[in-house]
Scaffold this active site. Structure first.
Site, PDB file in Angstrom:
ATOM      1  N   GLU A  45       1.027  -1.152  -0.147  1.00 24.52           N
ATOM      2  CA  GLU A  45      -0.203  -0.055   0.046  1.00 24.52           C
ATOM      3  C   GLU A  45       0.792   1.524   0.014  1.00 24.52           C
ATOM      4  OE1 GLU A  45      -2.846  -0.172  -0.544  1.00 24.52           O
ATOM      5  OE2 GLU A  45      -3.685  -2.228  -0.901  1.00 24.52           O
ATOM      6  N   ASP A  75       8.119  -3.405   2.256  1.00 31.50           N
ATOM      7  CA  ASP A  75       9.249  -2.120   2.055  1.00 31.50           C
ATOM      8  C   ASP A  75       9.142  -2.230   3.743  1.00 31.50           C
ATOM      9  OD1 ASP A  75      11.027  -0.611   1.517  1.00 31.50           O
ATOM     10  OD2 ASP A  75       9.443   0.749   0.800  1.00 31.50           O
ATOM     11  N   SER A 209      -4.077  -6.645 -10.488  1.00 33.27           N
ATOM     12  CA  SER A 209      -5.377  -6.613 -10.876  1.00 33.27           C
ATOM     13  C   SER A 209      -6.236  -7.257 -10.696  1.00 33.27           C
ATOM     14  CB  SER A 209      -5.086  -5.565 -11.770  1.00 33.27           C
ATOM     15  OG  SER A 209      -4.825  -6.722 -13.250  1.00 33.27           O
ATOM     16  N   THR A 414      17.018 -23.246 -41.377  1.00 30.41           N
ATOM     17  CA  THR A 414      17.557 -23.381 -43.185  1.00 30.41           C
ATOM     18  C   THR A 414      19.054 -23.205 -43.360  1.00 30.41           C
ATOM     19  OG1 THR A 414      16.629 -21.367 -43.703  1.00 30.41           O
ATOM     20  CG2 THR A 414      14.743 -23.606 -43.725  1.00 30.41           C
ATOM     21  N   CYS A 464      11.366 -17.358 -46.616  1.00 30.93           N
ATOM     22  CA  CYS A 464      10.130 -16.521 -46.405  1.00 30.93           C
ATOM     23  C   CYS A 464       8.945 -17.394 -47.427  1.00 30.93           C
ATOM     24  CB  CYS A 464       9.913 -15.197 -47.417  1.00 30.93           C
ATOM     25  SG  CYS A 464      11.565 -13.997 -47.050  1.00 30.93           S
TER      26      CYS A 464
HETATM   27  N1  LIG Z   1      23.522 -24.342 -50.288  1.00 29.45           N
HETATM   28  C1  LIG Z   1      22.305 -24.643 -50.142  1.00 29.45           C
HETATM   29  N2  LIG Z   1      21.720 -26.026 -50.334  1.00 29.45           N
HETATM   30  C2  LIG Z   1      20.615 -26.480 -50.046  1.00 29.45           C
HETATM   31  N3  LIG Z   1      19.495 -25.856 -50.031  1.00 29.45           N
HETATM   32  C3  LIG Z   1      19.317 -24.139 -49.812  1.00 29.45           C
HETATM   33  C4  LIG Z   1      20.671 -23.786 -50.097  1.00 29.45           C
HETATM   34  N4  LIG Z   1      20.697 -22.223 -49.669  1.00 29.45           N
HETATM   35  C5  LIG Z   1      19.483 -22.195 -49.618  1.00 29.45           C
HETATM   36  N5  LIG Z   1      18.556 -23.240 -49.350  1.00 29.45           N
HETATM   37  C6  LIG Z   1      17.260 -23.663 -49.125  1.00 29.45           C
HETATM   38  O1  LIG Z   1      16.736 -22.441 -49.471  1.00 29.45           O
HETATM   39  C7  LIG Z   1      15.945 -22.246 -48.867  1.00 29.45           C
HETATM   40  C8  LIG Z   1      16.775 -20.955 -47.870  1.00 29.45           C
HETATM   41  O2  LIG Z   1      16.890 -20.850 -47.396  1.00 29.45           O
HETATM   42  P1  LIG Z   1      17.831 -19.405 -47.320  1.00 29.45           P
HETATM   43  O3  LIG Z   1      18.572 -20.396 -46.038  1.00 29.45           O
HETATM   44  O4  LIG Z   1      18.412 -19.457 -47.900  1.00 29.45           O
HETATM   45  O5  LIG Z   1      17.112 -18.874 -46.622  1.00 29.45           O
HETATM   46  P2  LIG Z   1      17.150 -16.526 -46.067  1.00 29.45           P
HETATM   47  O6  LIG Z   1      18.083 -16.884 -46.280  1.00 29.45           O
HETATM   48  O7  LIG Z   1      15.795 -16.861 -44.942  1.00 29.45           O
HETATM   49  O8  LIG Z   1      15.827 -16.781 -47.368  1.00 29.45           O
HETATM   50  P3  LIG Z   1      16.230 -15.282 -47.665  1.00 29.45           P
HETATM   51  O9  LIG Z   1      15.514 -14.923 -46.868  1.00 29.45           O
HETATM   52  O10 LIG Z   1      15.678 -14.974 -48.990  1.00 29.45           O
HETATM   53  O11 LIG Z   1      13.654 -15.739 -47.930  1.00 29.45           O
HETATM   54  C9  LIG Z   1      15.803 -23.441 -47.609  1.00 29.45           C
HETATM   55  O12 LIG Z   1      14.917 -24.083 -48.306  1.00 29.45           O
HETATM   56  C10 LIG Z   1      16.825 -23.807 -47.463  1.00 29.45           C
HETATM   57  O13 LIG Z   1      16.339 -24.962 -47.629  1.00 29.45           O
HETATM   58  C1  LIG Z   2      15.944  -8.452 -49.643  1.00 30.41           C
HETATM   59  C2  LIG Z   2      14.943  -8.608 -48.208  1.00 30.41           C
HETATM   60  N1  LIG Z   2      14.775  -7.629 -47.386  1.00 30.41           N
HETATM   61  C3  LIG Z   2      14.064  -7.296 -46.296  1.00 30.41           C
HETATM   62  S1  LIG Z   2      13.180  -8.503 -46.414  1.00 30.41           S
HETATM   63  C4  LIG Z   2      13.772  -9.053 -47.697  1.00 30.41           C
HETATM   64  C5  LIG Z   2      13.678 -10.971 -48.237  1.00 30.41           C
HETATM   65  C6  LIG Z   2      13.937 -11.351 -48.598  1.00 30.41           C
HETATM   66  O1  LIG Z   2      14.455 -11.585 -46.972  1.00 30.41           O
HETATM   67 MG   LIG Z   3      14.826 -15.661 -44.502  1.00 31.08          MG
END
Ligand SMILES: Nc1ncnc2c1ncn2[C@@H]1O[C@H](COP(=O)(O)OP(=O)(O)OP(=O)(O)O)[C@@H](O)[C@H]1O
Ligand SMILES: Cc1ncsc1CCO
Ligand SMILES: [Mg+2]
Length: 538
Positions: A45, A75, A209, A414, A464
């Site tokens: 309080e 306190d 609350s 990935t 993405c």
């Molecule tokens: N050298 C590689 N050999 C096989 N598969 C790869 C390779 N590089 C990326 N991939 C595949 O490509 C996709 C994207 O992976 P990455 O790690 O490049 O993602 P990221 O950098 O987040 O991509 P972004 O930001 O462009 O969307 C995944 O499905 C991954 O398995």
């Molecule tokens: C190029 C880029 N810049 C912001 S998001 C995006 C897509 C890949 O992650």
């Molecule tokens: Mg990415």
């Protein structure tokens, strides 16, 4: 006789007379709490003068004694001693702990507000005679604390404090989380806040609350008491298994997606919007690119709605948080892609804010993003692209497992190798006992590969669109469909399509179109036995 070693910290009510609804009193609210499951009371309080405070403390103490519940005084050590309360709670700016203990003597409960790991180190140095419990916070922003000196730490900050208690061997010290805890987030906090070793979970939560300001404090307390003992957080209407994959599982996942045609709401970056919409259509699902705050609840309620949340270029924060809330409320999945997680301080804060705003079903990132999330990164990211350099598979596996375990979600990391870990531990949580043996090392984890496909890293937003693919597959599952199986199916299909497209294309421009074609074809054919990517359990 009161024994401070056996105190139940689970539902800790902290009072505040400033928020009582008309027709109630401090006494009546505390009484309703005690009758319905409050296990510890703190009289806090701030605005009351000493004479009234002592009078109230005497009355509340008598009430607590009827329920065998200890009373802690905030306190005011003098007041605590004067009325013979069971303990005292002090903050960082109050009287130094060794002096408080000297005044209190050894048998009273002494609690301390803690927000930093350095404070845990101090309490560990003082040893078990000094602090009995800590209030960890604040977890979320709250209106109860006027002019807060700290910013909210989120569940990940709480995990950091639990880890520090372990590292410094302060085994005696009990813990309650405090700050912005309400029925909408309590299960998630209890579920996520387990130390990285799995040995410690919270002993309780503090509320102000939810009971003090409640029109029906009895019902409010019953509700809180139920959440604390539920033990399973079914945050999405899917099966949170133990990593099992059935022989027919992958095929079944696609059958379900074909039947259910999920609606995948994309809150995604501008670069990815068109690509993601086309990938979603190629996978028999419906895309909607929406960043309108007022429609998120309507969208989330559509059968099989799923949210893909990608922070590459981001919608207004309040819109995104409303969307997270909307999908969480109806138990529909959210796939989160923390693009460029550690590239700048701004992205770091933004992604952490979103990560502490809800429960995610899957987090997908490239190796740089997942390494940064796991705090295992050696360098800052240059931009949104994955790091280059030699691949340390053990490190990537560890990072994937850590992020999965700490956010209690499925994680996809990935690169040439895609790691998948399932940290959902069947949705289970429990006070005080930790994870009952489910640890970073024992959660399901596997790696997917198909040889190097260099060109996959040479088109924008390929990661993405893997996010879109995962969202389609999770969203397309029937109720109680297997979450882990859907994520594995999505990553295997995407990698296999990448391989096929790489063989058919003439450069990165046609690779992009070939990738959409290959996804369309492999999805339509639904013959997982022909997919070229394979997985290995870790
Ligand atoms: N050298 C590689 N050999 C096989 N598969 C790869 C390779 N590089 C990326 N991939 C595949 O490509 C996709 C994207 O992976 P990455 O790690 O490049 O993602 P990221 O950098 O987040 O991509 P972004 O930001 O462009 O969307 C995944 O499905 C991954 O398995
Ligand atoms: C190029 C880029 N810049 C912001 S998001 C995006 C897509 C890949 O992650
Ligand atoms: Mg990415």
């Amino acid at each position: 006789m009161f024994d401070k070693k056996s105190v139940d910290y689970s539902l800790y009510l902290v009072t505040d007379s400033g928020m009582l609804p008309t027709g109630t009193s401090l006494y009546s609210q505390v009484k309703a709490g005690l009758e319905n499951g409050v296990t510890l009371v703190q009289l806090r309080e701030k605005e009351t003068d000493t004479k009234t405070f002592v009078e109230e403390a005497l009355k509340i103490h008598e009430l607590c004694q009827q329920f065998n519940v200890p009373l802690i005084i905030n306190d005011r050590i003098d007041v605590a001693l004067a009325i013979n309360a069971e303990g005292v709670h002090v903050g960082q700016d109050d009287m130094p702990i060794p002096l408080v203990r000297k005044l209190l003597g050894p048998n009273k409960i002494l609690g301390w507000s803690v927000g930093k790991t350095s404070e845990v180190e101090r309490l560990a140095q003082w040893g078990p005679e000094m602090i009995d419990y800590i209030g960890i916070g604040m977890v979320f922003a709250t209106s109860t604390k006027k002019n807060p000196k700290k910013s909210p730490m989120g569940p990940q900050g709480v995990i950091g404090i639990l880890n520090a208690l372990e590292t410094s061997k302060a085994t005696w010290c009990r813990t309650v989380a405090i700050g912005g805890l309400h029925p909408v987030n309590i299960e998630r906090v209890l579920y996520q806040c387990v130390s990285t070793s799995g040995k410690r979970s919270l002993d309780g939560i503090s509320v102000v609350s939810d009971i003090m300001a409640a029109a029906d404090a009895a019902a409010a307390t019953v509700n809180l008491h139920t959440l604390l003992r539920k033990k399973t957080f079914q945050f999405v209407d899917l099966y949170l298994g133990n990593g099992e994959l059935k022989p027919e599982g992958l095929k079944n996942v696609i059958e379900q997606v074909k039947q259910n045609r999920p609606l995948v709401q994309h809150i995604t970056n501008k670069v990815h919007q068109n690509f993601g919409a086309n990938v979603t259509l190629a996978l028999g699902s419906s895309p909607i690119m929406s960043e309108i705050k007022s429609e998120v609840h309507d969208l989330a309620r559509i059968p099989h709605a799923t949210l893909l949340l990608n922070t590459g270029s981001v919608a207004p924060l309040d819109m995104v948080q409303e969307a997270i809330l909307a999908y969480n409320q109806v138990g529909r999945p959210i796939v989160f892609d923390p693009v460029g997680y550690s590239a700048t301080e701004t992205r770091h804060v933004l992604n952490d804010t979103l990560l502490s705003s809800g429960q995610f079903t899957c987090i997908k990132g490239n190796s740089s993003e997942i390494l940064s999330l796991a705090k295992l990164s050696v360098e800052k990211m240059k931009g949104v692209d994955a790091h280059t350099g030699t691949i340390d598979k053990k490190l990537l596996e560890r990072a994937t497992r850590l992020v999965a375990y700490q956010y209690k979600t499925v994680v996809v990391c990935t690169g040439e190798y895609d790691f998948i870990a399932d940290g959902t531990v069947s949705g289970q949580y429990a006070l005080s006992v930790g994870s009952r043996g489910k640890t970073v090392e024992t959660i399901p984890c596997l790696v997917i590969e198909n040889g190097p496909i260099e060109i996959m890293g040479h088109i924008t937003a390929s990661g993405c669109s893997l996010g879109s693919t995962i969202a389609c597959f999770i969203g397309g599952l029937n109720t109680n469909g297997n979450l882990f199986e859907a994520v594995v199916a999505a990553v295997l299909l995407y990698k296999s399509a990448g391989k096929l497209a790489a063989e058919r294309c003439q450069g990165s421009g046609s690779f992009y179109f070939q990738l959409v074609d290959a996804l369309y074809q492999l999805f339509r054919d639904n013959k997982p036995e022909t997919w070229t990517a394979n997985f290995q359990r870790l």
